[in-house]
Design an enzyme around this catalytic site. Structure first.
Site, PDB file in Angstrom:
ATOM      1  CE  LYS A 214      -3.465   2.281   2.867  1.00  0.00           C
ATOM      2  NZ  LYS A 214      -4.381   2.191   4.000  1.00  0.00           N
ATOM      3  CD  GLU A 220       9.283  -5.932   7.264  1.00  0.00           C
ATOM      4  OE1 GLU A 220       8.954  -4.838   6.738  1.00  0.00           O
ATOM      5  OE2 GLU A 220       9.114  -6.180   8.475  1.00  0.00           O
ATOM      6  N   GLY A 276      -4.894  -1.847   5.081  1.00  0.00           N
ATOM      7  CA  GLY A 276      -4.102  -2.974   4.590  1.00  0.00           C
ATOM      8  C   GLY A 276      -4.776  -4.316   4.846  1.00  0.00           C
ATOM      9  NE  ARG A 277      -6.605  -3.766  10.968  1.00  0.00           N
ATOM     10  CZ  ARG A 277      -5.921  -2.631  11.100  1.00  0.00           C
ATOM     11  NH1 ARG A 277      -4.771  -2.471  10.478  1.00  0.00           N
ATOM     12  NH2 ARG A 277      -6.393  -1.639  11.848  1.00  0.00           N
ATOM     13  CD  GLU A 362      -1.959  -4.464  11.404  1.00  0.00           C
ATOM     14  OE1 GLU A 362      -0.747  -4.684  11.469  1.00  0.00           O
ATOM     15  OE2 GLU A 362      -2.557  -4.327  10.322  1.00  0.00           O
ATOM     16  CG  HIS A 393      -4.948 -36.217  16.556  1.00  0.00           C
ATOM     17  ND1 HIS A 393      -5.141 -37.461  17.113  1.00  0.00           N
ATOM     18  CD2 HIS A 393      -5.941 -36.043  15.656  1.00  0.00           C
ATOM     19  CE1 HIS A 393      -6.188 -38.032  16.536  1.00  0.00           C
ATOM     20  NE2 HIS A 393      -6.692 -37.186  15.647  1.00  0.00           N
ATOM     21  CE  LYS A 517       5.862  -0.959  10.225  1.00  0.00           C
ATOM     22  NZ  LYS A 517       4.889  -0.200   9.438  1.00  0.00           N
TER      23      LYS A 517
HETATM   24  O1  F6P Z   1       3.243  -2.742   9.670  1.00  0.00           O
HETATM   25  C1  F6P Z   1       1.906  -3.080   9.590  1.00  0.00           C
HETATM   26  C2  F6P Z   1       1.375  -2.789   8.228  1.00  0.00           C
HETATM   27  O2  F6P Z   1       1.257  -1.437   8.039  1.00  0.00           O
HETATM   28  C3  F6P Z   1       0.036  -3.472   7.998  1.00  0.00           C
HETATM   29  O3  F6P Z   1      -1.026  -2.781   8.507  1.00  0.00           O
HETATM   30  C4  F6P Z   1       0.049  -3.611   6.525  1.00  0.00           C
HETATM   31  O4  F6P Z   1      -0.911  -4.528   6.089  1.00  0.00           O
HETATM   32  C5  F6P Z   1       1.464  -4.058   6.302  1.00  0.00           C
HETATM   33  O5  F6P Z   1       2.215  -3.318   7.231  1.00  0.00           O
HETATM   34  C6  F6P Z   1       2.009  -3.865   4.915  1.00  0.00           C
HETATM   35  O6  F6P Z   1       1.996  -2.521   4.529  1.00  0.00           O
HETATM   36  P1  F6P Z   1       2.178  -2.110   3.027  1.00  0.00           P
HETATM   37  O7  F6P Z   1       1.073  -2.708   2.230  1.00  0.00           O
HETATM   38  O8  F6P Z   1       2.169  -0.611   3.017  1.00  0.00           O
HETATM   39  O9  F6P Z   1       3.516  -2.641   2.549  1.00  0.00           O
END
Ligand code: F6P
Length: 553
Positions: A214, A220, A276-277, A362, A393, A517
């Protein structure tokens, strides 16, 4: 929204509706589900609700008609319906980020009108869906080729959190609807092993990377995307011109996408009013759409929309997300339940609970209310679970005989997916027999008298007794189709909404992820260059030094 403002809102636990529930809880005391069922032979059929293809049984909950009435009173008093309507209207109910919350617009029909800041957002939603469909079709048909002219056979989605969990979960869920000739993989972890395992056996000439972010700033994702680009260009022995045929972006941030070197013509847009979620039915679903095709994707969106409309319009007595949300509030506060298990009896839903963890935790893992005051009540539970029957199990022992109350959702399907190998279909009845048996055992348990009647030695009776009284919801559908998946996800999205509304928290921000972060950025040079350790606390500094020693630095 006027009745929702800070001045007029009573603190939740000072509301008369809350006090009434507390009193009712006392009166309910140790009432057992066995008693509730004995008192009402119609309970099993009566405490059910149907939404689209989903049949929900909530009879195995520690509630009476009175409880449900009091919970609905609480929802009314807390203004759940008003906040819901404000969300659907596009008002900026995510107050800490000053944003509208309009994932429901992502699945609205073409002719709907939903305005944000005076602009109808629905045409833009459908323009992106159309662009995604055109692209997905070109990949699926082989019309879109890679840099060397080869057909794309592999799709690697790089994203994290909401830009990974949704499409990854839905891809698994809808495997039987996917083009089995395509290899679709999801890379999220900044641990290089994730990307390594995803690409090591792929031909770069046949591989498309879908960079899902987003913000397009998530460390990452950008790190993995950069490594993927290096892998591609090195192995293709090509220059950066090849990127255009092998990289597309899903983002709200065109500038950063261009900075990365992806042609913005190959960017699929969404908007800051999509959390995002809550985003996998936006452009973030592109990898999924490539896998299942635009028609199936649309069926999924229609499933979401069906439940959106149900949530928006169904009376409180029949409103499934409202009901599930209220049950969670009931157990969290009045039974001190700290966790909630989601147990799908479908191998295809193996990532469902992991997806819900982000959606729920979240959203509702908050401890200040919308006005910034500490809350004096329980908020979101720990959500966990894995597919049945595997859990039976492993950890079900604790569900049955442990000291904790863990309400659980059991999700099952009447039919296995259509394309199982011959012979395997017969296993489905066994799977579902377990599904029904577990909620029965959890609810009713086995009394000492029943154990004794089986001739069990007296010293073993306590060990073989099941106290029962563990509440569960059963969600049953005919088959796990794209539409049913959409219905399920929307059900949970709105359940989470209801709880956040009652707890008076902002379910749509996630400030709690920021601190880690910031600290990681400070710690990285300590690890790589050995500088700055003196600014760390003594535990972290010692650990960093130990790490450097282990790395031979
Ligand atoms: O760090 C949490 C977060 O902001 C989530 O809410 C989001 O889904 C995820 O990181 C990924 O963010 P992006 O889509 O901006 O890479």
């Amino acid at each position: 929204m006027s009745e929702m403002n800070a001045e007029s809102r009573t603190r939740l636990n000072r509301m008369p509706e809350w006090t009434a529930l507390a009193k009712h809880r006392e009166q309910l005391g140790q009432t057992h589900l066995r008693e509730l069922f004995a008192a009402d032979s119609g309970r099993g059929a009566g405490y059910t609700v149907k939404v689209g293809d989903l049949y929900l049984d909530y009879s195995k909950h520690l509630v009476t008609d009175e409880t449900l009435g009091l919970l609905r009173d609480l929802a009314r008093g807390a203004g759940v319906a008003e906040l819901r309507d404000a969300m659907f209207r596009g008002e900026k109910i995510n107050t800490t980020e000053d944003r509208a919350v309009l994932h429901t617009a992502l699945r609205a029909p073409r002719d709907a009108v939903i305005e944000v800041d005076g602009e109808n957002v629905v045409p833009a939603v459908h323009a992106v869906l159309d662009k995604m469909a055109g692209f997905a079709d070109r990949i699926r048909s082989g019309e879109w080729t890679g840099h060397t002219g080869k057909r794309i056979k592999n799709v690697v989605n790089i994203g994290i959190g909401g830009s990974d969990l949704g499409p990854a979960m839905a891809y698994e869920a809808l495997r039987s609807f996917t083009d089995r000739d395509l290899t679709v993989r999801f890379v999220s972890n900044v641990d290089g092993a994730d990307l390594h395992e995803a690409v090591r056996d792929l031909d770069p000439a046949e591989t498309l990377f879908v960079i899902a972010s987003k913000t397009f700033t998530t460390i990452e994702t950008i790190t993995n995307a950069t490594s993927a680009r290096d892998w591609l260009l090195t192995n293709l022995r090509a220059d950066s011109g090849a990127v255009a045929k092998h990289f597309v972006a899903l983002s709200t941030n065109a500038e950063k996408v261009a900075d990365f070197g992806i042609d913005t013509a190959n960017m699929f847009e969404f908007w800051d009013w999509v959390g995002g979620r809550y985003s996998y039915d936006s452009a973030i679903g592109l990898s999924l759409m490539i896998a299942i095709g635009p028609g199936r994707f649309r069926e999924m969106l229609d499933g979401f929309h069906l439940v959106d409309e149900h949530f928006r319009t169904a009376p409180a007595e029949e409103n499934a997300p409202l009901l599930l949300g209220l049950l969670g509030v009931w157990y969290g506060e009045f039974f001190d339940a700290q966790a909630h298990a989601v147990l799908p009896y479908s191998h295809y839903l193996s990532k469902f609970t992991a997806y819900l963890q982000q959606l729920d935790m979240e959203s509702n893992g908050k401890s200040v209310d919308r006005e910034g005051n500490p809350v004096d009540w329980q908020t979101g539970p720990v959500v966990w679970g894995t597919p049945g029957t595997n859990g039976q199990h492993a950890y079900y022992q604790l569900l049955h005989q442990g000291t904790k109350m863990i309400p659980a959702d059991f999700i099952g399907f009447a039919r296995p997916v259509a394309d199982l190998m011959p012979g395997l279909e017969a296993q489905h009845d066994l799977l579902m027999a377990n599904f029904f048996a577990q909620t029965q055992a959890l609810a009713f348990g086995r009394t000492p008298e029943e154990v004794r009647a089986e001739g069990v030695a007296e010293e073993l009776v306590p060990h073989k007794t099941f106290r029962g009284n563990h509440p569960t919801t059963t969600i049953l559908a005919d088959e796990l189709t794209p539409s049913v998946l959409g219905q399920l996800i929307a059900l949970y999205e709105h359940k989470v909404f209801v709880q956040g509304a009652i707890w008076n928290i902002d379910s749509f921000d996630q400030w709690g992820v920021e601190l880690g972060k910031v600290l990681a950025k400070k710690i990285e040079p300590v690890l790589t260059e050995g500088t700055g350790g003196e600014q760390l606390d003594s535990s972290t500094a010692t650990l960093a030094a130990e790490y450097r020693t282990l790395r031979g630095r």
